[in-house]
Design an enzyme around this catalytic site. Structure first.
Site, mmCIF file in Angstrom:
data_model
loop_
_atom_site.group_PDB
_atom_site.id
_atom_site.type_symbol
_atom_site.label_atom_id
_atom_site.label_comp_id
_atom_site.label_asym_id
_atom_site.label_seq_id
_atom_site.Cartn_x
_atom_site.Cartn_y
_atom_site.Cartn_z
ATOM 1 N N GLY A 13 0.818 -1.215 0.000
ATOM 2 C CA GLY A 13 0.000 0.000 0.000
ATOM 3 C C GLY A 13 0.848 1.261 0.000
ATOM 4 O O GLY A 13 2.079 1.209 0.037
ATOM 5 N N CYS A 131 -2.822 10.707 11.310
ATOM 6 C CA CYS A 131 -1.854 11.610 10.681
ATOM 7 C C CYS A 131 -2.059 13.062 11.088
ATOM 8 O O CYS A 131 -1.098 13.782 11.401
ATOM 9 C CB CYS A 131 -1.907 11.474 9.160
ATOM 10 S SG CYS A 131 -3.568 11.576 8.454
ATOM 11 N N GLN A 158 -6.717 18.707 4.560
ATOM 12 C CA GLN A 158 -6.024 17.432 4.434
ATOM 13 C C GLN A 158 -5.925 16.939 2.983
ATOM 14 O O GLN A 158 -6.905 16.932 2.238
ATOM 15 C CB GLN A 158 -6.702 16.382 5.320
ATOM 16 C CG GLN A 158 -6.560 16.731 6.788
ATOM 17 C CD GLN A 158 -7.191 15.739 7.746
ATOM 18 O OE1 GLN A 158 -7.833 16.135 8.716
ATOM 19 N NE2 GLN A 158 -7.034 14.446 7.486
ATOM 20 N N GLY A 162 -4.108 11.079 2.133
ATOM 21 C CA GLY A 162 -4.613 10.555 3.392
ATOM 22 C C GLY A 162 -5.729 9.552 3.205
ATOM 23 O O GLY A 162 -6.049 8.795 4.121
ATOM 24 N N LYS A 209 -11.419 11.673 16.307
ATOM 25 C CA LYS A 209 -10.090 11.073 16.504
ATOM 26 C C LYS A 209 -9.117 12.132 17.014
ATOM 27 O O LYS A 209 -8.347 11.894 17.954
ATOM 28 C CB LYS A 209 -9.553 10.516 15.173
ATOM 29 C CG LYS A 209 -10.131 9.206 14.709
ATOM 30 C CD LYS A 209 -9.487 8.849 13.362
ATOM 31 C CE LYS A 209 -10.199 7.695 12.688
ATOM 32 N NZ LYS A 209 -9.649 7.450 11.324
ATOM 33 N N ARG A 231 -11.146 17.833 3.508
ATOM 34 C CA ARG A 231 -10.319 17.275 2.425
ATOM 35 C C ARG A 231 -10.207 18.328 1.329
ATOM 36 O O ARG A 231 -11.210 18.892 0.889
ATOM 37 C CB ARG A 231 -10.961 16.003 1.868
ATOM 38 C CG ARG A 231 -10.063 15.228 0.908
ATOM 39 C CD ARG A 231 -8.960 14.494 1.639
ATOM 40 N NE ARG A 231 -9.432 13.381 2.433
ATOM 41 C CZ ARG A 231 -8.696 12.717 3.307
ATOM 42 N NH1 ARG A 231 -7.438 13.082 3.516
ATOM 43 N NH2 ARG A 231 -9.187 11.720 3.996
ATOM 44 N N HIS A 238 -0.579 17.512 4.832
ATOM 45 C CA HIS A 238 -1.712 18.153 5.492
ATOM 46 C C HIS A 238 -1.312 19.519 6.049
ATOM 47 O O HIS A 238 -0.199 19.696 6.566
ATOM 48 C CB HIS A 238 -2.212 17.301 6.664
ATOM 49 C CG HIS A 238 -2.845 16.005 6.277
ATOM 50 N ND1 HIS A 238 -3.231 15.696 4.986
ATOM 51 C CD2 HIS A 238 -3.188 14.923 7.044
ATOM 52 C CE1 HIS A 238 -3.772 14.482 4.977
ATOM 53 N NE2 HIS A 238 -3.757 14.006 6.203
ATOM 54 N N ASN A 311 1.900 13.945 5.475
ATOM 55 C CA ASN A 311 1.022 13.020 6.188
ATOM 56 C C ASN A 311 1.369 11.552 5.975
ATOM 57 O O ASN A 311 1.029 10.699 6.798
ATOM 58 C CB ASN A 311 -0.436 13.259 5.797
ATOM 59 C CG ASN A 311 -0.670 13.144 4.304
ATOM 60 O OD1 ASN A 311 -0.180 13.987 3.532
ATOM 61 N ND2 ASN A 311 -1.395 12.135 3.863
#
Length: 332
Positions: A13, A131, A158, A162, A209, A231, A238, A311
């Protein structure tokens, strides 16, 4: 220094590949190196330190069979929930990049510049924070240490990286006029105030979070925190506007000097020459860049910061590798 057996889980990934790049740069004392992924990716090859490695399919015996000392996980929450305890039982220390273990009271949530001492309390699993939280708390640590923090208002901008390969593709293809596949609306030429799912309180999971992780990392459940996460059509790194209400008065020059002297921070704040942190400049770096440092004149002890970081590196891969470095240096 003892050499270790190290594995990357989720190696194919975006973050997994960055793990490999950062590990090459850091030159950890690795004896044997292994890369794991799902059955779909098994059999493919990845290059690490000039050598090709075959991607192995992760299974319940992987950590015991290969006697893994440290495993860097970036394979999603489901994989982490299943395999991290299995790895820990085999004597492996897991550094997990998913959200699966972050708020578990028995799992340290660590940013090495902020709370490295928490690593010693691990029971086989250490969580890498979100992140957007990582870069924020690096900037907030010296403020909390010297002045005390009363309240934080986060507004984030962001990058699409991400959201993984799918987010990157949505921006890339969206700029060509294609419809989005990852996001609910086009991200090209647009801003989406929607990261992760919406919760009953009207906040997104990403926003909560940041609230919960900041309190845990800074060891302060009394902190009053609110967040809006957005976003934006930027490929990587970020940016965050952070408004902080402090408990004590401060001199602005002294505060800037404290930030400049703190580990992992680069202050860029030369307004006369239009110098301030930019996403395009932060990409590829592990430091957190802080600028636009100014009083909030609506508060008695208020300060505004503009905080930018890569990030995928500091917000994920590099932070995890820094944790591994600390473990090797202090616990092995």
């Amino acid at each position: 220094m003892k050499k270790i057996n190290l594995a990357v889980v989720g190696a194919t990934g975006m973050v997994g590949r960055t793990f490999l790049k950062v590990l090459e740069e850091k030159n950890l004392p690795i004896e044997n190196f292994y890369v794991f992924a799902s059955a779909r990716s098994a059999g493919s090859t990845l290059t690490f330190n000039g050598k090709e490695y075959t991607v192995l399919e992760l299974n319940e015996n992987s950590f015991k069979d290969y006697q893994i000392d440290i495993a860097l996980f970036s394979a999603g929450g489901g994989t982490s929930l299943k395999y991290a305890p299995i790895a820990a039982e085999s004597g492996c220390i897991v550094i997990d990049n998913s959200s699966a273990w972050r708020m578990d009271p028995n799992v340290p949530l660590v940013v090495p510049e902020v709370n490295p001492e928490d690593i010693r309390n691990h029971q086989g699993i250490i969580a890498n924070p979100n992140c957007s939280t990582i870069q924020a708390v690096v900037a907030l640590k010296p403020l909390h240490e010297y002045y005390g923090i009363k309240r934080i208002v986060y507004t984030t901008f962001q990058a699409v990286s991400g959201a993984g390969m799918g987010g990157w593709s949505d921006l890339e293809e969206g700029l060509k006029g294609q419809a989005p596949k990852k996001f609910p609306h086009p991200i090209a030429n647009n801003c989406l105030p929607h990261i992760d799912v919406f919760l009953e309180n009207g906040y997104t999971k990403e926003e909560m979070k940041m609230v919960e992780e900041t309190r845990k990392i800074l060891h302060d459940d009394t902190l009053r925190i609110t967040a809006t996460t957005v976003r934006v059509p930027v490929f990587n790194s970020h940016s965050e506007s952070i408004n902080v209400e402090l408990n004590k008065p401060f001199e602005i020059d002294e505060l800037i000097n404290r930030l400049s002297a703190s580990e992992g921070i680069i202050v860029q704040d030369d307004l006369a020459n239009n110098i301030y942190p930019l996403a395009i400049n932060a990409t590829g770096h592990d430091e957190v860049f802080v600028g636009r440092i100014r009083r909030d004149e609506s508060l008695e002890h208020g300060i505004n910061l503009w905080v930018v970081a890569d990030n995928i590196r500091k917000g994920a891969a590099s932070n995890a590798v820094q944790i591994a470095e600390w473990i090797i240096a202090n616990m092995m």
